[in-house]
Write a protein that holds these residues in place. Structure first.
Motif, mmCIF file in Angstrom:
data_model
loop_
_atom_site.group_PDB
_atom_site.id
_atom_site.type_symbol
_atom_site.label_atom_id
_atom_site.label_comp_id
_atom_site.label_asym_id
_atom_site.label_seq_id
_atom_site.Cartn_x
_atom_site.Cartn_y
_atom_site.Cartn_z
ATOM 1 N N ALA A 126 0.916 -1.229 0.085
ATOM 2 C CA ALA A 126 0.022 0.095 0.053
ATOM 3 C C ALA A 126 0.889 1.188 -0.004
ATOM 4 O O ALA A 126 0.613 2.357 -0.837
ATOM 5 N N GLU A 127 1.917 1.379 0.780
ATOM 6 C CA GLU A 127 2.682 2.477 0.790
ATOM 7 C C GLU A 127 3.730 2.385 -0.502
ATOM 8 O O GLU A 127 4.196 3.752 -0.707
ATOM 9 N N ALA A 128 3.849 1.454 -1.092
ATOM 10 C CA ALA A 128 4.739 1.680 -2.200
ATOM 11 C C ALA A 128 4.057 2.573 -3.323
ATOM 12 O O ALA A 128 4.917 3.175 -4.142
ATOM 13 N N ALA A 129 2.624 2.699 -3.480
ATOM 14 C CA ALA A 129 2.235 3.264 -4.455
ATOM 15 C C ALA A 129 2.906 4.765 -4.543
ATOM 16 O O ALA A 129 3.056 5.362 -5.557
ATOM 17 N N ALA A 130 2.624 5.744 -3.289
ATOM 18 C CA ALA A 130 3.083 6.875 -3.382
ATOM 19 C C ALA A 130 4.626 7.076 -3.471
ATOM 20 O O ALA A 130 5.206 7.870 -4.327
ATOM 21 N N THR A 131 5.254 6.231 -2.984
ATOM 22 C CA THR A 131 6.641 6.041 -3.317
ATOM 23 C C THR A 131 7.006 6.108 -4.833
ATOM 24 O O THR A 131 7.913 6.902 -5.191
ATOM 25 N N LEU A 132 6.296 4.926 -5.575
ATOM 26 C CA LEU A 132 6.718 4.779 -6.798
ATOM 27 C C LEU A 132 6.193 6.129 -7.679
ATOM 28 O O LEU A 132 6.992 6.609 -8.612
ATOM 29 N N LEU A 133 5.305 7.032 -7.169
ATOM 30 C CA LEU A 133 4.855 8.012 -8.145
ATOM 31 C C LEU A 133 6.047 9.140 -7.729
ATOM 32 O O LEU A 133 5.879 10.232 -8.775
ATOM 33 N N GLU A 134 6.600 9.173 -6.698
ATOM 34 C CA GLU A 134 7.687 10.060 -6.690
ATOM 35 C C GLU A 134 8.853 9.992 -7.469
ATOM 36 O O GLU A 134 9.399 10.917 -7.906
ATOM 37 N N THR A 135 9.069 8.868 -7.974
ATOM 38 C CA THR A 135 10.305 8.686 -8.905
ATOM 39 C C THR A 135 9.724 8.148 -10.562
ATOM 40 O O THR A 135 10.962 7.942 -11.081
ATOM 41 N N MET A 136 8.590 7.957 -10.633
ATOM 42 C CA MET A 136 8.173 7.366 -12.086
ATOM 43 C C MET A 136 7.002 8.132 -12.643
ATOM 44 O O MET A 136 6.387 8.857 -11.706
ATOM 45 N N THR A 137 6.979 8.109 -14.011
ATOM 46 C CA THR A 137 5.583 8.465 -14.329
ATOM 47 C C THR A 137 4.573 7.706 -14.006
ATOM 48 O O THR A 137 4.733 6.481 -13.530
ATOM 49 N N PRO A 138 3.178 8.128 -13.964
ATOM 50 C CA PRO A 138 2.183 7.525 -13.392
ATOM 51 C C PRO A 138 1.969 6.186 -13.893
ATOM 52 O O PRO A 138 1.769 5.196 -13.196
ATOM 53 N N ILE A 139 2.008 6.035 -15.392
ATOM 54 C CA ILE A 139 1.915 4.811 -15.987
ATOM 55 C C ILE A 139 2.994 3.946 -15.606
ATOM 56 O O ILE A 139 2.685 2.635 -15.622
ATOM 57 N N THR A 140 4.190 4.170 -15.363
ATOM 58 C CA THR A 140 5.269 3.225 -15.096
ATOM 59 C C THR A 140 5.042 2.897 -13.647
ATOM 60 O O THR A 140 5.248 1.648 -13.215
ATOM 61 N N ALA A 141 4.469 3.572 -12.769
ATOM 62 C CA ALA A 141 4.419 3.381 -11.345
ATOM 63 C C ALA A 141 3.072 2.434 -11.257
ATOM 64 O O ALA A 141 3.262 1.413 -10.481
ATOM 65 N N LEU A 142 2.100 2.700 -12.112
ATOM 66 C CA LEU A 142 1.164 1.707 -12.098
ATOM 67 C C LEU A 142 1.663 0.227 -12.580
ATOM 68 O O LEU A 142 1.272 -0.655 -11.701
ATOM 69 N N ARG A 143 2.334 0.227 -13.446
ATOM 70 C CA ARG A 143 2.559 -1.053 -13.943
ATOM 71 C C ARG A 143 3.577 -1.819 -13.191
ATOM 72 O O ARG A 143 3.416 -2.887 -12.804
ATOM 73 N N THR A 144 4.322 -1.052 -12.529
ATOM 74 C CA THR A 144 5.511 -1.481 -11.219
ATOM 75 C C THR A 144 4.806 -2.007 -9.975
ATOM 76 O O THR A 144 5.040 -3.258 -9.717
ATOM 77 N N TRP A 145 3.616 -1.131 -9.775
ATOM 78 C CA TRP A 145 2.814 -1.502 -8.628
ATOM 79 C C TRP A 145 2.102 -2.884 -8.887
ATOM 80 O O TRP A 145 1.833 -3.810 -7.989
ATOM 81 N N MET A 146 1.676 -3.148 -10.168
ATOM 82 C CA MET A 146 0.854 -4.319 -10.366
ATOM 83 C C MET A 146 1.612 -5.597 -10.421
ATOM 84 O O MET A 146 1.434 -6.549 -9.715
ATOM 85 N N GLY A 147 2.909 -5.420 -10.728
ATOM 86 C CA GLY A 147 3.708 -6.445 -10.688
ATOM 87 C C GLY A 147 4.111 -6.696 -9.288
ATOM 88 O O GLY A 147 4.346 -7.765 -8.650
ATOM 89 N N MET A 148 4.313 -5.639 -8.184
ATOM 90 C CA MET A 148 4.556 -6.059 -6.761
ATOM 91 C C MET A 148 3.439 -6.653 -6.293
ATOM 92 O O MET A 148 3.433 -7.434 -5.521
ATOM 93 N N PHE A 149 2.236 -6.253 -6.938
ATOM 94 C CA PHE A 149 0.904 -6.905 -6.281
ATOM 95 C C PHE A 149 0.665 -8.557 -6.720
ATOM 96 O O PHE A 149 0.480 -9.088 -5.840
#
Length: 192
Positions: free
Chosen positions: A74-97
Motif C-alpha cells: 500500500a505504501e509503495a504506491a506513493a513512493t513509486l509516484l515520486e520517482t516514476m511517471t504515473p503509467i510506469t508506477a502503475l505497471r510496477t505496482w501491478m507487478g508488486m501486487f
C-alpha cells in the motif's frame, strides 16, 4: 551522547522483529506456511525462544506477515509516484501486487483461517489496496495515460485473476504478458 542500553535493546528487538517478518514472508512464499518455526528462527538469525516470545503461534506470525506485506504494498504506491511517471508506477505496482499475491499462496491455508476469523482484517486489507491503486490510477488518469471509466476494485480483481491464471499454467513470462495486456486495456480510449 550515546543511547542508553534499554534503547539499544529496543532497537535490536525491532531489528529482530523486522528480520523475522522478512524471512517469514520469503519462506512462506517458497516453502508454504508449514515451514518449521525452528528453521524460520535459524534463517532469521534469532533463537526459537525469541521467535516465540514475539509470535507465540504460527497464526499470529502469519497475520503479522500478512499485515506487514499489505502495508509495504500500500505504501509503495506513493513512493513509486515520486520517482516514476504515473503509467510506469502503475505497471510496477501491478507487478508488486502479483508478488504479494504469490506470497499469500504460500500460506494460503493458514491465511484462510486467519481471514475467516478476522473478516475485518480482510476488508481492511482490500480497502488499503484499493486506496493505493486509486492513488496510482488518479495520477495516470490526470496525465491522460489511462481511461477513467473503470473502478479500482475491478482492476484489482483483474490483477488477481491474472495471478490465478499464471500460477496455474507456470509459463515463463505469462504474468508479465497478461499484466501488459491489462495495462493496454486501461490505455484503450484514454483521453490523451
Amino acid at each position: 551522547m550515546t543511547d542508553s542500553p534499554s534503547r539499544a535493546l529496543r532497537a535490536d528487538a525491532q531489528l529482530n522483529h523486522d528480520r523475522v517478518l522478512e524471512v517469514a514472508a520469503e519462506l512462506f512464499a517458497t516453502d508454504g506456511a508449514d515451514t518449521s518455526m525452528k528453521s524460520l528462527a535459524t534463517a532469521a538469525g534469532v533463537g526459537v525462544g525469541t521467535l516465540y516470545r514475539r509470535f507465540p503461534s504460527r497464526e499470529i506470525l502469519i497475520e503479522a506477515v500478512y499485515r506487514t506485506e499489505t502495508t509495504k504494498l500500500a505504501e509503495a504506491a506513493a513512493t513509486l509516484l515520486e520517482t516514476m511517471t504515473p503509467i510506469t508506477a502503475l505497471r510496477t505496482w501491478m507487478g508488486m501486487f502479483v508478488s504479494y499475491m504469490l506470497a499469500k499462496y504460500g500460506m494460503a491455508e493458514a491465511l484462510k483461517a486467519v481471514l475467516l476469523d478476522g473478516g475485518e482484517l480482510r476488508m481492511e486489507t482490500r480497502q488499503r489496496l484499493v486506496d493505493a491503486l486509486s492513488l496510482l490510477l488518479t495520477a495516470a488518469e490526470a496525465d491522460g495515460s489511462i481511461r477513467t471509466d473503470l473502478p479500482p476494485l475491478r482492476i484489482l480483481m483483474g490483477i488477481s485473476g491474472i495471478v490465478l491464471i499464471a500460477d496455474e499454467f507456470h509459463e515463463a513470462g505469462l504474468t508479465d504478458q497478461l499484466l501488459d495486456l491489462q495495462l493496454d486495456g486501461l490505455r484503450f480510449n484514454a483521453p490523451k
